[in-house]
Design a protein around this motif. Structure first.
Motif, PDB file in Angstrom:
ATOM      1  N   LEU A  24       0.824  -1.206   0.000  1.00  0.00           N
ATOM      2  CA  LEU A  24       0.000   0.000   0.000  1.00  0.00           C
ATOM      3  C   LEU A  24       0.860   1.259   0.000  1.00  0.00           C
ATOM      4  O   LEU A  24       0.499   2.269  -0.610  1.00  0.00           O
ATOM      5  CB  LEU A  24      -0.932   0.004   1.213  1.00  0.00           C
ATOM      6  N   LEU A  25       2.003   1.203   0.661  1.00  0.00           N
ATOM      7  CA  LEU A  25       2.892   2.364   0.693  1.00  0.00           C
ATOM      8  C   LEU A  25       3.488   2.669  -0.682  1.00  0.00           C
ATOM      9  O   LEU A  25       3.986   3.774  -0.903  1.00  0.00           O
ATOM     10  CB  LEU A  25       4.009   2.150   1.713  1.00  0.00           C
ATOM     11  N   ASP A  26       3.440   1.713  -1.585  1.00  0.00           N
ATOM     12  CA  ASP A  26       3.898   1.954  -2.952  1.00  0.00           C
ATOM     13  C   ASP A  26       2.828   2.640  -3.797  1.00  0.00           C
ATOM     14  O   ASP A  26       3.088   3.043  -4.930  1.00  0.00           O
ATOM     15  CB  ASP A  26       4.288   0.628  -3.626  1.00  0.00           C
ATOM     16  N   VAL A  27       1.608   2.766  -3.238  1.00  0.00           N
ATOM     17  CA  VAL A  27       0.478   3.305  -3.997  1.00  0.00           C
ATOM     18  C   VAL A  27      -0.013   4.638  -3.443  1.00  0.00           C
ATOM     19  O   VAL A  27      -0.258   5.587  -4.190  1.00  0.00           O
ATOM     20  CB  VAL A  27      -0.694   2.290  -4.013  1.00  0.00           C
ATOM     21  N   VAL A  28      -0.160   4.717  -2.117  1.00  0.00           N
ATOM     22  CA  VAL A  28      -0.764   5.904  -1.505  1.00  0.00           C
ATOM     23  C   VAL A  28       0.243   7.050  -1.400  1.00  0.00           C
ATOM     24  O   VAL A  28       1.449   6.859  -1.561  1.00  0.00           O
ATOM     25  CB  VAL A  28      -1.324   5.580  -0.107  1.00  0.00           C
ATOM     26  N   THR A  29      -0.275   8.227  -1.131  1.00  0.00           N
ATOM     27  CA  THR A  29       0.587   9.394  -0.941  1.00  0.00           C
ATOM     28  C   THR A  29       0.639   9.832   0.526  1.00  0.00           C
ATOM     29  O   THR A  29       1.504  10.607   0.910  1.00  0.00           O
ATOM     30  CB  THR A  29       0.114  10.575  -1.813  1.00  0.00           C
ATOM     31  N   SER A  30      -0.307   9.345   1.346  1.00  0.00           N
ATOM     32  CA  SER A  30      -0.307   9.621   2.780  1.00  0.00           C
ATOM     33  C   SER A  30      -0.659   8.360   3.557  1.00  0.00           C
ATOM     34  O   SER A  30      -1.516   7.583   3.125  1.00  0.00           O
ATOM     35  CB  SER A  30      -1.316  10.729   3.141  1.00  0.00           C
ATOM     36  N   ALA A  31       0.002   8.175   4.706  1.00  0.00           N
ATOM     37  CA  ALA A  31      -0.212   6.984   5.533  1.00  0.00           C
ATOM     38  C   ALA A  31      -0.742   7.390   6.900  1.00  0.00           C
ATOM     39  O   ALA A  31      -0.076   8.127   7.632  1.00  0.00           O
ATOM     40  CB  ALA A  31       1.094   6.213   5.696  1.00  0.00           C
ATOM     41  N   ASN A  32      -1.949   6.914   7.233  1.00  0.00           N
ATOM     42  CA  ASN A  32      -2.523   7.149   8.553  1.00  0.00           C
ATOM     43  C   ASN A  32      -2.006   6.023   9.452  1.00  0.00           C
ATOM     44  O   ASN A  32      -2.479   4.893   9.379  1.00  0.00           O
ATOM     45  CB  ASN A  32      -4.047   7.098   8.503  1.00  0.00           C
ATOM     46  N   VAL A  33      -1.038   6.321  10.301  1.00  0.00           N
ATOM     47  CA  VAL A  33      -0.356   5.288  11.079  1.00  0.00           C
ATOM     48  C   VAL A  33      -0.986   5.149  12.459  1.00  0.00           C
ATOM     49  O   VAL A  33      -1.072   6.118  13.215  1.00  0.00           O
ATOM     50  CB  VAL A  33       1.142   5.614  11.221  1.00  0.00           C
ATOM     51  N   ALA A  34      -1.439   3.921  12.770  1.00  0.00           N
ATOM     52  CA  ALA A  34      -2.027   3.641  14.082  1.00  0.00           C
ATOM     53  C   ALA A  34      -0.997   3.913  15.172  1.00  0.00           C
ATOM     54  O   ALA A  34       0.170   3.548  15.052  1.00  0.00           O
ATOM     55  CB  ALA A  34      -2.494   2.190  14.141  1.00  0.00           C
ATOM     56  N   CYS A  35      -1.444   4.552  16.256  1.00  0.00           N
ATOM     57  CA  CYS A  35      -0.531   5.039  17.292  1.00  0.00           C
ATOM     58  C   CYS A  35      -0.555   4.217  18.575  1.00  0.00           C
ATOM     59  O   CYS A  35      -0.128   4.697  19.629  1.00  0.00           O
ATOM     60  CB  CYS A  35      -0.851   6.485  17.622  1.00  0.00           C
ATOM     61  N   GLY A  36      -1.071   2.980  18.522  1.00  0.00           N
ATOM     62  CA  GLY A  36      -0.980   2.093  19.663  1.00  0.00           C
ATOM     63  C   GLY A  36      -2.208   1.996  20.536  1.00  0.00           C
ATOM     64  O   GLY A  36      -2.258   1.145  21.422  1.00  0.00           O
ATOM     65  N   PHE A  37      -3.218   2.843  20.318  1.00  0.00           N
ATOM     66  CA  PHE A  37      -4.407   2.785  21.163  1.00  0.00           C
ATOM     67  C   PHE A  37      -5.474   1.854  20.582  1.00  0.00           C
ATOM     68  O   PHE A  37      -6.027   1.036  21.298  1.00  0.00           O
ATOM     69  CB  PHE A  37      -4.990   4.191  21.365  1.00  0.00           C
ATOM     70  N   HIS A  38      -5.798   1.989  19.290  1.00  0.00           N
ATOM     71  CA  HIS A  38      -6.757   1.077  18.671  1.00  0.00           C
ATOM     72  C   HIS A  38      -6.051  -0.073  17.972  1.00  0.00           C
ATOM     73  O   HIS A  38      -6.653  -1.127  17.740  1.00  0.00           O
ATOM     74  CB  HIS A  38      -7.664   1.822  17.687  1.00  0.00           C
ATOM     75  N   ALA A  39      -4.797   0.130  17.623  1.00  0.00           N
ATOM     76  CA  ALA A  39      -3.972  -0.875  16.936  1.00  0.00           C
ATOM     77  C   ALA A  39      -2.549  -0.336  16.897  1.00  0.00           C
ATOM     78  O   ALA A  39      -2.297   0.819  17.222  1.00  0.00           O
ATOM     79  CB  ALA A  39      -4.487  -1.133  15.516  1.00  0.00           C
ATOM     80  N   GLY A  40      -1.619  -1.206  16.468  1.00  0.00           N
ATOM     81  CA  GLY A  40      -0.236  -0.779  16.350  1.00  0.00           C
ATOM     82  C   GLY A  40       0.520  -0.929  17.657  1.00  0.00           C
ATOM     83  O   GLY A  40      -0.060  -1.079  18.731  1.00  0.00           O
ATOM     84  N   ASP A  41       1.831  -0.898  17.550  1.00  0.00           N
ATOM     85  CA  ASP A  41       2.720  -0.953  18.702  1.00  0.00           C
ATOM     86  C   ASP A  41       4.020  -0.247  18.313  1.00  0.00           C
ATOM     87  O   ASP A  41       4.221   0.068  17.133  1.00  0.00           O
ATOM     88  CB  ASP A  41       2.965  -2.398  19.158  1.00  0.00           C
ATOM     89  N   ARG A 237      -5.707   4.511  -8.120  1.00  0.00           N
ATOM     90  CA  ARG A 237      -4.602   5.367  -8.547  1.00  0.00           C
ATOM     91  C   ARG A 237      -4.519   5.418 -10.075  1.00  0.00           C
ATOM     92  O   ARG A 237      -4.403   6.498 -10.668  1.00  0.00           O
ATOM     93  CB  ARG A 237      -3.281   4.863  -7.972  1.00  0.00           C
ATOM     94  N   ARG A 238      -4.601   4.253 -10.719  1.00  0.00           N
ATOM     95  CA  ARG A 238      -4.511   4.202 -12.183  1.00  0.00           C
ATOM     96  C   ARG A 238      -5.651   4.998 -12.814  1.00  0.00           C
ATOM     97  O   ARG A 238      -5.446   5.777 -13.762  1.00  0.00           O
ATOM     98  CB  ARG A 238      -4.557   2.756 -12.646  1.00  0.00           C
ATOM     99  N   THR A 239      -6.866   4.823 -12.303  1.00  0.00           N
ATOM    100  CA  THR A 239      -8.031   5.507 -12.868  1.00  0.00           C
ATOM    101  C   THR A 239      -7.918   7.018 -12.709  1.00  0.00           C
ATOM    102  O   THR A 239      -8.228   7.774 -13.638  1.00  0.00           O
ATOM    103  CB  THR A 239      -9.318   4.997 -12.185  1.00  0.00           C
ATOM    104  N   LEU A 240      -7.467   7.456 -11.545  1.00  0.00           N
ATOM    105  CA  LEU A 240      -7.351   8.892 -11.313  1.00  0.00           C
ATOM    106  C   LEU A 240      -6.269   9.515 -12.186  1.00  0.00           C
ATOM    107  O   LEU A 240      -6.451  10.609 -12.736  1.00  0.00           O
ATOM    108  CB  LEU A 240      -7.059   9.158  -9.833  1.00  0.00           C
ATOM    109  N   VAL A 241      -5.151   8.826 -12.309  1.00  0.00           N
ATOM    110  CA  VAL A 241      -4.072   9.332 -13.165  1.00  0.00           C
ATOM    111  C   VAL A 241      -4.543   9.408 -14.611  1.00  0.00           C
ATOM    112  O   VAL A 241      -4.288  10.394 -15.320  1.00  0.00           O
ATOM    113  CB  VAL A 241      -2.816   8.450 -13.034  1.00  0.00           C
ATOM    114  N   ASP A 242      -5.253   8.366 -15.063  1.00  0.00           N
ATOM    115  CA  ASP A 242      -5.780   8.350 -16.431  1.00  0.00           C
ATOM    116  C   ASP A 242      -6.766   9.493 -16.668  1.00  0.00           C
ATOM    117  O   ASP A 242      -6.920   9.968 -17.797  1.00  0.00           O
ATOM    118  CB  ASP A 242      -6.463   7.020 -16.734  1.00  0.00           C
TER     119      ASP A 242
END
Length: 252
Positions: A24-41, A237-242
């Motif tokens: 997904l990081l190869d596709v998106v331009t922004s990453a909403n990163v979980a901060c450990g409360f609902h998920a993540g560590d 991404r492909r559709t929007l670029v097109d």
């Protein structure tokens, strides 16, 4: 035309992984990163920040209720002062991981039940916006346009960035259909891609009652835990670029 493409990432915990963060990081331009409360560590947060920095993807703090068991999708009654402190804590934790990767947190987005509650309840929205202002008044708040979050951001002097959801159903009033209701999450990939294009190009979407509503958004979200999320993100991404749309983070 210019729009940001964001996704929720780093939502695993310990040995468990949720979604394909690297693809997904190869596709998106922004990453909403979980901060450990609902998920993540902490190790996951550091890993995602490093991967995002390597790819030039903007890092956002996805703050949520303290609810690992419910994945942050259960509404929890929290004193506003306590909620403000918890949001501030989460932003600070991710900022440390981002700095270790040579970058920084560039925006904040509430997660799940906190996102939906803050969209309607001004007291909750004020607690979130106040925490951001205490940390860095220049950090944008990503949220639902026309919501209490937008009003709270304006009152706190925090920039607000409106977003839309390609894979979620909308009510006629512009709010999201609650996840517990039928059809709340759209799983037809062709419909998801078509809705993404409508948001980006026409600034509109078909609501749950069949009406057409206007949604002005500068960022478009694809949920990382949705089945086939990587395929959907790539097709969007492909559709929007097109269609002549420039994909880029909304913040620098």
């Amino acid at each position: 035309m210019r729009i940001d493409l964001n996704a929720d990432l780093g939502e695993g915990f310990g040995i468990w992984r949720l979604g394909d963060d690297e693809q997904l990081l190869d596709v998106v331009t922004s990453a909403n990163v979980a901060c450990g409360f609902h998920a993540g560590d902490p190790p996951t947060m550091r890993r995602i920040c490093a991967l995002a920095a390597d790819r030039g993807v903007a890092i956002g703090a996805q703050v949520g209720y303290r609810d690992l068991a419910g994945f942050g999708r259960r509404r929890i009654e929290v004193d506003p002062a306590e909620l403000e402190a918890e949001v501030l804590y989460q932003i600070g934790a991710l900022e440390g991981c981002a700095r270790a990767a040579g970058t920084r947190v560039r925006y904040v987005k509430p997660h799940g039940a906190l996102y939906n509650t803050a969209a309607d309840e001004r007291g909750v929205a004020d607690a979130v916006a106040s925490a951001i202002a205490l940390f860095d008044r220049g950090l944008p708040l990503l949220g639902l346009p026309g919501s209490a979050l937008e009003a709270a951001a304006a009152a706190a002097g925090v920039p607000f960035v409106p977003e839309a959801f390609a894979d979620r159903a909308y009510r006629p009033d512009g709010r999201l259909v609650a996840r517990g209701e039928p059809g709340a999450v759209i799983d037809d990939p062709y419909e998801v891609v078509a809705r993404a294009a409508a948001f980006a190009v026409q600034h509109r979407v078909t609501a749950s009652d069949g009406s057409t509503i206007t949604v002005e958004a500068r960022s478009l979200c694809v949920h990382g835990d949705t089945p086939g999320a990587v395929y959907l993100a790539r097709e969007i991404r492909r559709t929007l670029v097109d269609a002549g749309t420039t994909l880029a983070p909304f913040t620098t």
